[in-house]
Design a protein around this motif. Structure first.
Motif, mmCIF file in Angstrom:
data_model
loop_
_atom_site.group_PDB
_atom_site.id
_atom_site.type_symbol
_atom_site.label_atom_id
_atom_site.label_comp_id
_atom_site.label_asym_id
_atom_site.label_seq_id
_atom_site.Cartn_x
_atom_site.Cartn_y
_atom_site.Cartn_z
ATOM 1 N N MET A 259 55.542 3.508 -20.553
ATOM 2 C CA MET A 259 54.955 2.204 -20.853
ATOM 3 C C MET A 259 55.169 1.215 -19.705
ATOM 4 S SD MET A 259 53.663 2.662 -23.907
ATOM 5 C CE MET A 259 53.474 1.110 -24.780
ATOM 6 N N LEU A 260 55.117 1.719 -18.471
ATOM 7 C CA LEU A 260 55.287 0.815 -17.345
ATOM 8 C C LEU A 260 54.142 -0.188 -17.250
ATOM 9 C CD1 LEU A 260 56.655 3.015 -14.417
ATOM 10 C CD2 LEU A 260 57.893 1.460 -15.897
ATOM 11 N N PHE A 261 52.992 0.131 -17.848
ATOM 12 C CA PHE A 261 51.872 -0.810 -17.764
ATOM 13 C C PHE A 261 52.224 -2.161 -18.375
ATOM 14 C CE2 PHE A 261 51.007 1.362 -21.829
ATOM 15 C CZ PHE A 261 50.789 0.283 -22.669
ATOM 16 N N ALA A 262 53.205 -2.181 -19.290
ATOM 17 C CA ALA A 262 53.638 -3.444 -19.878
ATOM 18 C C ALA A 262 54.476 -4.255 -18.900
ATOM 19 C CB ALA A 262 54.442 -3.184 -21.156
ATOM 20 N N ARG A 263 54.970 -3.592 -17.838
ATOM 21 C CA ARG A 263 55.841 -4.275 -16.883
ATOM 22 C C ARG A 263 55.243 -4.328 -15.485
ATOM 23 N NH1 ARG A 263 61.442 -1.577 -16.891
ATOM 24 N NH2 ARG A 263 60.448 0.322 -17.663
ATOM 25 N N LEU A 264 53.950 -4.016 -15.367
ATOM 26 C CA LEU A 264 53.261 -4.074 -14.082
ATOM 27 C C LEU A 264 52.076 -5.025 -14.175
ATOM 28 C CD1 LEU A 264 53.134 -0.296 -13.086
ATOM 29 C CD2 LEU A 264 54.409 -2.074 -11.884
ATOM 30 N N LYS A 265 51.898 -5.824 -13.155
ATOM 31 C CA LYS A 265 50.773 -6.754 -13.108
ATOM 32 C C LYS A 265 49.975 -6.504 -11.838
ATOM 33 C CE LYS A 265 49.593 -11.665 -13.133
ATOM 34 N NZ LYS A 265 50.119 -13.047 -13.146
ATOM 35 N N PRO A 266 48.700 -6.077 -11.951
ATOM 36 C CA PRO A 266 47.899 -5.847 -10.752
ATOM 37 C C PRO A 266 47.485 -7.166 -10.109
ATOM 38 C CG PRO A 266 46.571 -5.474 -12.705
ATOM 39 C CD PRO A 266 47.960 -5.741 -13.190
ATOM 40 N N ARG A 267 47.384 -7.142 -8.805
ATOM 41 C CA ARG A 267 47.004 -8.326 -8.046
ATOM 42 C C ARG A 267 46.154 -7.890 -6.854
ATOM 43 N NH1 ARG A 267 50.083 -9.902 -3.717
ATOM 44 N NH2 ARG A 267 51.888 -8.815 -4.583
ATOM 45 N N ARG A 268 45.065 -8.617 -6.619
ATOM 46 C CA ARG A 268 44.218 -8.320 -5.469
ATOM 47 C C ARG A 268 44.329 -9.428 -4.438
ATOM 48 N NH1 ARG A 268 41.283 -4.065 -5.546
ATOM 49 N NH2 ARG A 268 39.670 -4.699 -4.068
ATOM 50 N N GLU A 269 44.178 -9.037 -3.192
ATOM 51 C CA GLU A 269 44.133 -9.994 -2.097
ATOM 52 C C GLU A 269 43.016 -9.591 -1.153
ATOM 53 O OE1 GLU A 269 48.589 -11.806 -1.606
ATOM 54 O OE2 GLU A 269 48.133 -9.965 -0.508
ATOM 55 N N LEU A 270 42.410 -10.566 -0.545
ATOM 56 C CA LEU A 270 41.306 -10.335 0.366
ATOM 57 C C LEU A 270 41.794 -10.309 1.808
ATOM 58 C CD1 LEU A 270 38.661 -12.693 -1.256
ATOM 59 C CD2 LEU A 270 39.219 -10.325 -1.823
ATOM 60 N N VAL A 271 41.100 -9.536 2.627
ATOM 61 C CA VAL A 271 41.445 -9.402 4.039
ATOM 62 C C VAL A 271 40.197 -9.639 4.868
ATOM 63 C CG1 VAL A 271 42.497 -7.929 5.790
ATOM 64 C CG2 VAL A 271 43.128 -7.623 3.387
ATOM 65 N N ALA A 272 40.341 -10.452 5.911
ATOM 66 C CA ALA A 272 39.268 -10.633 6.892
ATOM 67 C C ALA A 272 39.868 -10.397 8.266
ATOM 68 C CB ALA A 272 38.663 -12.025 6.791
ATOM 69 N N ALA A 273 39.143 -9.716 9.118
ATOM 70 C CA ALA A 273 39.643 -9.379 10.450
ATOM 71 C C ALA A 273 38.640 -9.829 11.499
ATOM 72 C CB ALA A 273 39.894 -7.874 10.557
ATOM 73 N N ALA A 274 39.164 -10.358 12.598
ATOM 74 C CA ALA A 274 38.302 -10.935 13.625
ATOM 75 C C ALA A 274 38.819 -10.576 15.006
ATOM 76 C CB ALA A 274 38.250 -12.455 13.472
ATOM 77 N N ALA A 275 37.921 -10.245 15.906
ATOM 78 C CA ALA A 275 38.292 -9.973 17.289
ATOM 79 C C ALA A 275 38.575 -11.303 17.991
ATOM 80 C CB ALA A 275 37.168 -9.238 18.001
ATOM 81 N N VAL A 276 39.733 -11.379 18.659
ATOM 82 C CA VAL A 276 40.105 -12.578 19.413
ATOM 83 C C VAL A 276 40.612 -12.137 20.782
ATOM 84 C CG1 VAL A 276 40.690 -13.898 17.340
ATOM 85 C CG2 VAL A 276 42.471 -12.576 18.491
ATOM 86 N N PRO A 277 40.551 -13.013 21.782
ATOM 87 C CA PRO A 277 41.130 -12.658 23.085
ATOM 88 C C PRO A 277 42.604 -12.300 22.929
ATOM 89 C CG PRO A 277 39.791 -14.650 23.262
ATOM 90 C CD PRO A 277 39.909 -14.333 21.791
#
Length: 525
Positions: free
Chosen positions: A244-262
């Motif tokens: 029953m770990l689902f009761a003690r786990l919380k999913p979270r999403r984060e966004l990523v953006a990547a850019a070429a820089v000097p």
């Protein structure tokens, strides 16, 4: 790529786009081995590698391709500085608990560096300092306390006000000699080393059943069965969960953006702030040497809540405000699982088992956590001395009284979606209201249906109830997938499983396009 480029950034992680693909066979016959590992990310592959090196015969099962899940979409920091954790650990687990946590991750970092050397892995490994910073003067004392606690725990930590960022900060914790790398290249080298030592890897082999006993039996989607003395569930979010770990786990999403820089404008080091819905900044080398890839993560949110495209816009605006020369070329999303007590679960899956193990709940720090897990689980299965931090991460630990608040909050969040989403009317009146390239939940034939209209106008409909525990899925307008807000399962628009804990697809549905066929909202599933 300019802002006017109609193609926009690549909707793929840089790690996936810049590494070779794999084509390992699926499991097509029954198999008996010493140990079976379910999941081909960093935790699964590190565990399989450590076991095979210890003389334990291993088979690894991956539902897709190895390294294409969460590990292929990380920001790839190998650090023991995990935002603001050490002052909390000292308070909740005492100085010794904080010291063990720090030691486990510091040793994992050095072990990963050693593996790269041993395997000859060209994984873009770089030694850099890591920073946790704030811009608000109101939080400076919090940063000072974290620096003190991290130093007391054994990290080479200090409080600073100057960083390599092109904007001022009010204060930061700096930890020396941390690592950043290319996670896919690291995993591919591990996989090659594993198979060269006799380990076996099966791709496109989804595990759908697990029998726990003195001999474990893992059933796959094709019907093939793996029998093993020990089994490890390393699927990020456990696809089997008798504890029953689902009761003690919380999913979270984060966004990523990547850019070429000097290259000379790329910040040296790895940076993270808990402010502004989290902002994580690092860079990676690009071919040629004249540029580096700036990688920025943020906009932390629960799956299935709000517009993902709007969050990408906020992240992009932040990048362009701080790094005006940034030319965004990639964007992707990462998913993590937080535990209610902020410590991962690594060890025996539940109190009644001696042969099933789990690694999950890394809270965004799965690179060092995955390497640590491999060593810890191998000590359980192959024998030998257990690490000093074994008990700290034991999944069988009981929730403390002080964990009741986060635990109840998570269950209230799940209940809100499980019950509340069913009480609302359909997101649209009918499939006719869904624009091309979008999806919505519609009631039809007495069921909630997840309907998607592609760019040609064709509609694909599937049952909107997640096959894990029945919460209603929501549409991700950026990645054009269905995701479960309760436990983080993700599905393609045709219903196929992209990400667990669900193991079964959403069933296909027939859906009318006429608004006159709309169901009475009171008729619930």
């Amino acid at each position: 790529m300019s802002d006017q480029d109609p193609r926009g950034p690549t909707h793929e992680s840089y790690w996936m786009a810049s590494s070779e693909s794999t084509a390992l066979p699926p499991l097509d016959a029954d198999l008996e081995v010493d140990a079976v590992v379910i999941g081909g990310g960093i935790a699964g592959l590190c565990t399989a590698w450590e076991l095979q090196r210890a003389g334990v015969g291993v088979a690894l099962l991956e539902a897709d391709r190895i390294g294409t899940g969460v590990t292929g979409y990380t920001t790839a920091k190998l650090t023991a500085l995990h935002t603001l954790i050490y002052a909390w650990l000292r308070e909740e687990h005492g100085p010794e608990g904080a010291r063990l946590y720090a030691q486990s991750h510091l040793e994992a970092i050095e072990h990963a560096a050693g593996l790269c050397a041993e395997l000859g892995a060209d994984a873009d490994l770089e030694r850099v300092p890591a920073y946790t910073y704030v811009e608000s003067a109101r939080r400076v004392e919090e940063i000072r306390a974290e620096a003190e606690a991290a130093r007391e725990a054994g990290l080479p930590a200090s409080f600073v006000k100057e960083t390599g960022l092109p904007y001022p900060v009010a204060g930061a914790v700096r930890v020396e000699d941390q690592l950043q790398f290319h996670p896919r290249k690291f995993l591919l080298a591990l996989a090659r080393g594993l198979t060269e030592r006799g380990g076996r890897i099966f791709e496109h082999t989804r595990a759908v059943g697990l029998h726990d006993g003195t001999r474990c039996r893992v059933t796959t989607e094709s019907g093939a069965v793996v029998v093993a003395r020990d089994a490890v569930v390393a699927t990020h979010y456990p696809v089997f969960d008798r504890s029953m770990l689902f009761a003690r786990l919380k999913p979270r999403r984060e966004l990523v953006a990547a850019a070429a820089v000097p290259a000379e404008r790329a910040p040296a080091g790895m940076y993270i702030t808990p402010e502004q819905h989290t902002r994580s900044v690092r860079s990676a080398p690009l071919p040629g040497g004249g540029q580096r890839l700036l990688i920025v993560t943020g906009e932390s949110f629960e799956p299935g809540t709000g517009s993902v495209e709007e969050r990408y816009s906020l992240l992009t605006a932040w990048i362009r405000g701080r790094f005006p020369e940034a030319e965004i070329t990639y964007r992707w999303a990462a998913q993590d699982n937080d535990t209610t007590d902020r410590l991962p679960y690594v060890g025996h899956f539940h109190p009644g088992t001696q042969h099933v193990y789990v690694a999950t709940g890394f809270g965004g720090w799965g690179m060092s956590g995955g390497v640590m897990s491999g060593r810890l689980l191998a000590s359980h299965i192959a024998g030998g001395p257990r690490p000093a931090w074994t008990e700290l991460y034991d999944p069988r630990r009981l929730p403390r009284v002080r964990d009741a608040g986060p635990l109840l909050k998570q269950q209230a969040f799940v209940a809100k979606h499980f019950v509340g989403d069913r009480l609302h009317t359909s997101h649209v009146d009918s499939a006719a209201d869904i624009p091309p390239g979008s999806g919505a939940v519609v009631r039809a034939g007495g069921h909630h249906c997840a309907a998607y209209r592609d760019d040609s106008g064709a509609v694909t409909a599937v049952d909107a109830r997640c096959t894990h525990l029945g919460c209603l899925v929501h549409f991700d307008d950026a990645e054009q997938v269905w995701e479960c807000p309760c436990h983080g399962s993700r599905f393609a628009t045709d219903g196929s499983v992209l990400h667990g804990p669900a193991t079964r697809p959403l069933e296909a549905r027939e859906i009318p396009e006429s608004p006159q066929d709309r169901e009475n909202p009171a008729d619930q599933d």
